[in-house]
Design an enzyme around this catalytic site. Structure first.
Site, PDB file in Angstrom:
ATOM      1  N   SER A 198      -9.019   0.195  -1.785  1.00 27.10           N
ATOM      2  CA  SER A 198      -8.073  -0.700  -2.441  1.00 27.10           C
ATOM      3  C   SER A 198      -7.434  -1.680  -1.469  1.00 27.10           C
ATOM      4  CB  SER A 198      -6.975   0.110  -3.140  1.00 27.10           C
ATOM      5  OG  SER A 198      -6.296   0.913  -2.197  1.00 27.10           O
ATOM      6  N   HIS A 233     -13.823  -2.351  -6.239  1.00 28.76           N
ATOM      7  CA  HIS A 233     -12.534  -1.681  -6.424  1.00 28.76           C
ATOM      8  C   HIS A 233     -12.258  -1.426  -7.899  1.00 28.76           C
ATOM      9  CE1 HIS A 233      -7.874  -1.916  -6.239  1.00 28.76           C
ATOM     10  NE2 HIS A 233      -8.277  -0.671  -6.146  1.00 28.76           N
ATOM     11  N   GLU A 248     -12.551  -5.255  -9.082  1.00 32.08           N
ATOM     12  CA  GLU A 248     -12.545  -6.335  -8.091  1.00 32.08           C
ATOM     13  C   GLU A 248     -13.810  -6.197  -7.245  1.00 32.08           C
ATOM     14  OE1 GLU A 248      -8.181  -7.569  -6.710  1.00 32.08           O
ATOM     15  OE2 GLU A 248      -8.502  -5.419  -6.488  1.00 32.08           O
ATOM     16  N   ASN A 307      -3.501  -5.841  -4.965  1.00 34.87           N
ATOM     17  CA  ASN A 307      -2.466  -5.245  -4.129  1.00 34.87           C
ATOM     18  C   ASN A 307      -1.661  -6.266  -3.349  1.00 34.87           C
ATOM     19  OD1 ASN A 307      -2.639  -2.540  -4.864  1.00 34.87           O
ATOM     20  ND2 ASN A 307      -4.450  -2.233  -3.596  1.00 34.87           N
TER      21      ASN A 307
END
Length: 371
Positions: free
Chosen positions: A105, A126, A138, A177
């Site tokens: 991540s 991801h 992702e 993130n």
């Protein structure tokens, strides 16, 4: 994450080899997959029986079962040395033409790829938790990844019933993130500067932005230890920081959120989440809360990593936001976003320097989305 991804692949009709370090872990994974498939079958989400889907999954504690795989996905903890060890083993076993993907991540894909003899065939994939329910993936190429590898991974994501968002350039924390971190940083800055309480921040998030959770509530849900690790990885690899001690203090006190029963809020018992009760009113304006996240989005656009629509797809599908962060910025007013950034920047917070894209858009009256 590992058994969730295996379940998704099997639901899509793929033959799966699931490898872990012990049969105890694998047997628990089997129970969880079977339970999940039964629920999906009873709700009519899947048509094939749980038994027929489980028959596609072979489990092993040995890498030998990977000798004929076309595509391998690693989902071990976020420890670079551990990931490199796994990729070393996979590199020796799987066919030379096969692709190796990491579900990291936040760790740069290049750092993982460099330990293999097939750097051009290593990629980030991801998934979001839980994989059987979350639609987003992702797809992150490293500086070595070939276009063929990227195209194959995007296509595979679609075959697994997911919506892929492809980053054009590798960046620590990816889209999800990095935006999440900026929301956390502004939430923390607000509280530590005495501009709002934790409850007011979360009230604005839930009641004014209509987010499913408050920012601190979401951090509790994710795990405050995970948040601190994520924060550290992204900042150490170049992202500007915003000083904040609240999260670290919670981790040091072993108050990790829902998993321990206490974080910024208190929960019924360890591992048991209940929706936090929040005040209806808050002095914190929504455009102030999202200003740093929007600035980060503009940075991602400026550096040709993703576009506004892709950022918003990540936030809607990955975090269940009712609107994307850039769409929210449009509706709240980009001039208001920039004014908040300038105000906080002038207090000495360098991370808040308005991105040139935002300044240009305000001066020209542009929006991220055309009416």
């Amino acid at each position: 994450m590992g058994h969730g991804i295996a379940e998704v692949a099997a639901i899509s009709g793929m033959e799966v080899k699931l490898i872990d370090v012990s049969w105890d872990i694998l047997n628990r994974a089997k129970e969880r997959m079977t339970d999940s498939l039964k629920r999906l079958y009873e709700r009519g989400v899947i048509k094939d029986s749980p038994d027929s889907i489980m028959s596609l999954i072979e489990m092993s504690v040995s890498y030998d079962v990977a000798k004929s795989v076309d595509f391998a996905i690693e989902a071990v903890p976020e420890i670079l040395d551990l990931k490199r060890k796994v990729f070393n083993e996979l590199d020796k076993v799987v066919p030379k033409e096969s692709i190796l993907a990491t579900n990291t991540s936040s760790i740069p894909i290049s750092d993982v790829a460099e330990t293999t003899s097939r750097k051009q065939k290593v990629i980030g994939m991801h998934f979001f938790n839980p994989p059987p329910l979350m639609k987003l993936v992702e797809v992150i190429p490293s500086k070595y990844t070939s276009e063929e590898t990227v195209d194959f991974t995007v296509d595979l994501s679609k075959k697994m019933g997911k919506t892929p968002v492809r980053l054009r350039v590798e960046v620590p924390g990816f889209v999800s993130n990095r935006i999440f971190l900026r929301l956390l940083q502004e939430a923390c800055r607000e509280v530590e500067a005495g501009e709002a309480t934790i409850e007011e921040v979360d009230s604005t998030a839930r009641n004014k932005l209509n987010l499913p959770m408050g920012i601190f509530e979401l951090a509790d849900y994710v795990g405050l230890d995970v948040v601190v690790d994520l924060w550290k990885v992204i900042v150490e690899r170049g992202a500007s920081d915003v000083k904040c001690s609240s999260f670290k203090r919670k981790v040091e006190a072993k108050e990790l959120g829902v998993k321990t029963g206490k974080g910024f809020y208190t929960y019924p018992s360890p591992g048991k989440y209940s929706k936090v009760k929040l005040p209806q009113e808050s002095r914190l304006k929504p455009e102030r809360l999202i200003s740093l996240a929007v600035n980060e989005g503009a940075w991602l656009i400026e550096n040709d990593i993703v576009n506004a629509h892709e950022i918003d797809t990540v936030m809607k599908l990955g975090f269940n936001f009712p609107k994307g962060i850039m769409e929210m910025a449009d509706s709240l007013g980009l001039e208001n976003i920039v004014n908040n950034l300038k105000g906080i920047y002038n207090l000495g917070y360098k991370a808040y320097e308005p991105n040139p894209i935002l300044l240009n858009m305000v001066s020209s009256g542009a929006k991220f989305y055309k009416a």
